[in-house]
Design an enzyme around this catalytic site. Structure first.
Site, PDB file in Angstrom:
ATOM      1  CB  SER A   1       3.215   1.974   0.789  1.00 32.66           C
ATOM      2  OG  SER A   1       2.143   1.795   1.678  1.00 32.66           O
TER       3      SER A   1
ATOM      4  N   GLY B   1       0.866   9.719   9.243  1.00 33.54           N
ATOM      5  CA  GLY B   1       1.787   8.936  10.060  1.00 33.54           C
ATOM      6  C   GLY B   1       3.056   8.547   9.323  1.00 33.54           C
TER       7      GLY B   1
ATOM      8  NE  ARG C   1      -0.500   7.124  14.216  1.00 34.99           N
ATOM      9  CZ  ARG C   1      -0.689   6.963  12.908  1.00 34.99           C
ATOM     10  NH1 ARG C   1      -1.293   7.905  12.195  1.00 34.99           N
ATOM     11  NH2 ARG C   1      -0.280   5.864  12.304  1.00 34.99           N
TER      12      ARG C   1
ATOM     13  CB  SER D   1       5.251   1.162  12.812  1.00 34.43           C
ATOM     14  OG  SER D   1       5.142   1.597  11.475  1.00 34.43           O
TER      15      SER D   1
ATOM     16  CD  GLN E   1       4.295   3.911   8.229  1.00 37.69           C
ATOM     17  OE1 GLN E   1       4.289   4.863   9.001  1.00 37.69           O
ATOM     18  NE2 GLN E   1       3.227   3.562   7.540  1.00 37.69           N
TER      19      GLN E   1
ATOM     20  CB  SER F   1       4.822  -4.813   8.438  1.00 40.40           C
ATOM     21  OG  SER F   1       3.629  -4.686   9.158  1.00 40.40           O
TER      22      SER F   1
ATOM     23  CG  ASP G   1      -2.632  -0.488   6.551  1.00 32.27           C
ATOM     24  OD1 ASP G   1      -2.832  -0.279   7.768  1.00 32.27           O
ATOM     25  OD2 ASP G   1      -1.774   0.116   5.895  1.00 32.27           O
TER      26      ASP G   1
ATOM     27  NE  ARG H   1      -6.695   2.167  10.706  1.00 32.39           N
ATOM     28  CZ  ARG H   1      -5.861   2.261   9.677  1.00 32.39           C
ATOM     29  NH1 ARG H   1      -5.091   1.222   9.357  1.00 32.39           N
ATOM     30  NH2 ARG H   1      -5.775   3.369   8.973  1.00 32.39           N
TER      31      ARG H   1
ATOM     32  NE  ARG I   1      -5.335   1.843   5.194  1.00 33.14           N
ATOM     33  CZ  ARG I   1      -5.130   2.155   3.918  1.00 33.14           C
ATOM     34  NH1 ARG I   1      -6.118   2.093   3.052  1.00 33.14           N
ATOM     35  NH2 ARG I   1      -3.935   2.529   3.506  1.00 33.14           N
TER      36      ARG I   1
END
Length: 408
Positions: free
Chosen positions: A23, A69, A98, A144, A146, A172, A290, A321, A364
């Protein structure tokens, strides 16, 4: 490559250097591309960071970021302000599933020129770099982080900086704060008040060396190993007690699962609390989604139940997930239910042996299930997928006495 994992060791001891945070690395790689006089130390050796670095240094028209991603989000913003450059940004089959629409629409509010090559809302996308004058943009806050960080990272090079209004409940937050802190380290002025983030323009920064902290998400698997071992002492480097990374919440979370943490000289030592009495746990993981996979697998190994919430972003990761966890944990004999944003595991004292865990091209999944080998032999399918974030993972497992043998 399918790996049969097992171990006869229940007393685990090792010193393990963990690669730099993916990150932090990917944020700093973008900032270095904007400000070349910045130098980076202890960068991540993950596939994602390698892909990001290659894309930033290259000059091809088609930029393929494979499964990365973070790179997709950050590079969308980077190329949008790279005046005079035109690229098609694409990736793996999963990457084309995505969503990217929220970020594209935010950049378009600023005047960016982006079009979809195939399905609207998804990569591949064609980006024509523009000089951006506009500075005000609004974006949903529960997407997200991000997307939000991508806008913040390009802001110093915009003529008027950026003012981002986050609409709704923010997801987040630690990752947004990480981006702010890295900008501040380069003396770029920022503010984050209420639902408004401001990043001020800065055309040049002073020459500076930036040291990347080791990756806390990667550390999570060792927290799980210590929790599941009879006795253990594992020292990880390089970690800070006051970390920028949201996943440093592992220290408090795993304290409730029998793991003690001690910081000394930029290293973190994990030890098993031998007086620990396992009991059902409940965690809200809105800021740290995560580590959900690691936590639920630890709970299965400890024979305890758990209820995890705040997981809505997991559905748009490398795989869905939540559904992947439901399928694979059920194979192991678990009783588990999932919703769009939560997961509930019922305590069980038995775990099925020699189960093949599908990894869904998700690093993961492979690493989260690996610690269960302390309880039963387990098979990890497509184990090489760990290179996405932690290429040395299987070698580090061997240092702890795990055997990993290839099978058909």
């Amino acid at each position: 490559m399918n790996l049969l994992l097992q171990t006869t060791h229940s007393n685990l001891q090792a010193d393990i250097p963990v690669t730099g945070s993916k990150s932090e690395t990917n944020r700093l790689l973008l900032l270095k591309a904007l400000f070349p006089n910045v130098t980076l130390v202890n960068t991540s050796n993950s596939d994602d960071s390698e892909v990001m670095q290659t894309a930033l240094k290259g000059n091809e028209e088609i930029v393929d970021i494979h499964h990365a991603g973070t790179a997709m989000r950050f590079l969308t913003a980077f190329f949008a302000v790279n005046e005079g450059r035109e690229v098609v940004l694409t990736g793996s089959q999963r990457m084309t599933e995505r969503p990217i629409k929220v970020l594209v629409e935010a950049l378009e509010q600023l005047g960016a020129k982006i079009s979809y090559e195939k399905e609207v809302g998804y990569p591949p996308i064609r980006i024509k770099g523009q000089k951006i004058i506009a500075s005000k943009v609004s974006i949903p806050a529960n997407v997200s982080s991000q997307y939000i960080s991508a806008l913040m990272l390009i802001a110093p090079k915009l003529e008027n900086g950026i003012e981002i209004t986050l609409v709704g409940e923010i997801t987040s937050v630690p990752y947004i704060k990480m981006t702010l802190a890295l900008l501040n380290d380069l003396d770029i002025k920022t503010s984050f008040e209420g639902n408004v983030i401001k990043v001020y323009p800065k055309q040049e920064v002073e020459t500076k060396e930036m040291v990347v902290e080791s990756d806390w998400s990667s550390a999570s698997y060792f927290f799980s190993i210590v929790a599941l071992a009879d006795t253990a002492s594992i020292t990880l480097s390089s970690y800070k007690e006051n970390s920028l990374q949201g996943d440093s919440a592992l220290v408090e979370i795993y304290k409730q699962m029998g793991v003690n943490s001690q910081f000394e000289n930029n290293s973190l030592t994990l030890t098993k609390d031998t007086n620990f009495k396992p009991q059902t746990v409940n965690f809200e993981l809105n800021n740290t989604p995560d580590i959900a996979q690691t936590i639920v697998v630890t709970c299965l190994g400890l024979g305890i139940g758990c209820h995890l919430t705040g997981l809505h972003t997991l559905k748009i990761k490398e795989t869905d997930r939540l559904e992947a966890l439901r399928i694979e944990l059920t194979k192991l004999g678990a009783t588990i239910s999932v919703t769009n944003d939560s997961l509930t595991l019922v305590a069980t004292s038995t775990i099925n042996q020699n189960v093949k865990i599908a990894t869904y091209n998700d690093h993961r999944m492979a690493m989260a299930f690996a610690p269960l080998a302390l309880k039963v032999p387990i098979i990890i399918e497509n184990a090489e997928v760990v290179s996405k974030s932690y290429p040395d993972f299987w070698e580090d497992m061997k240092k702890l006495g795990f055997s990993a043998s290839e099978i058909n």
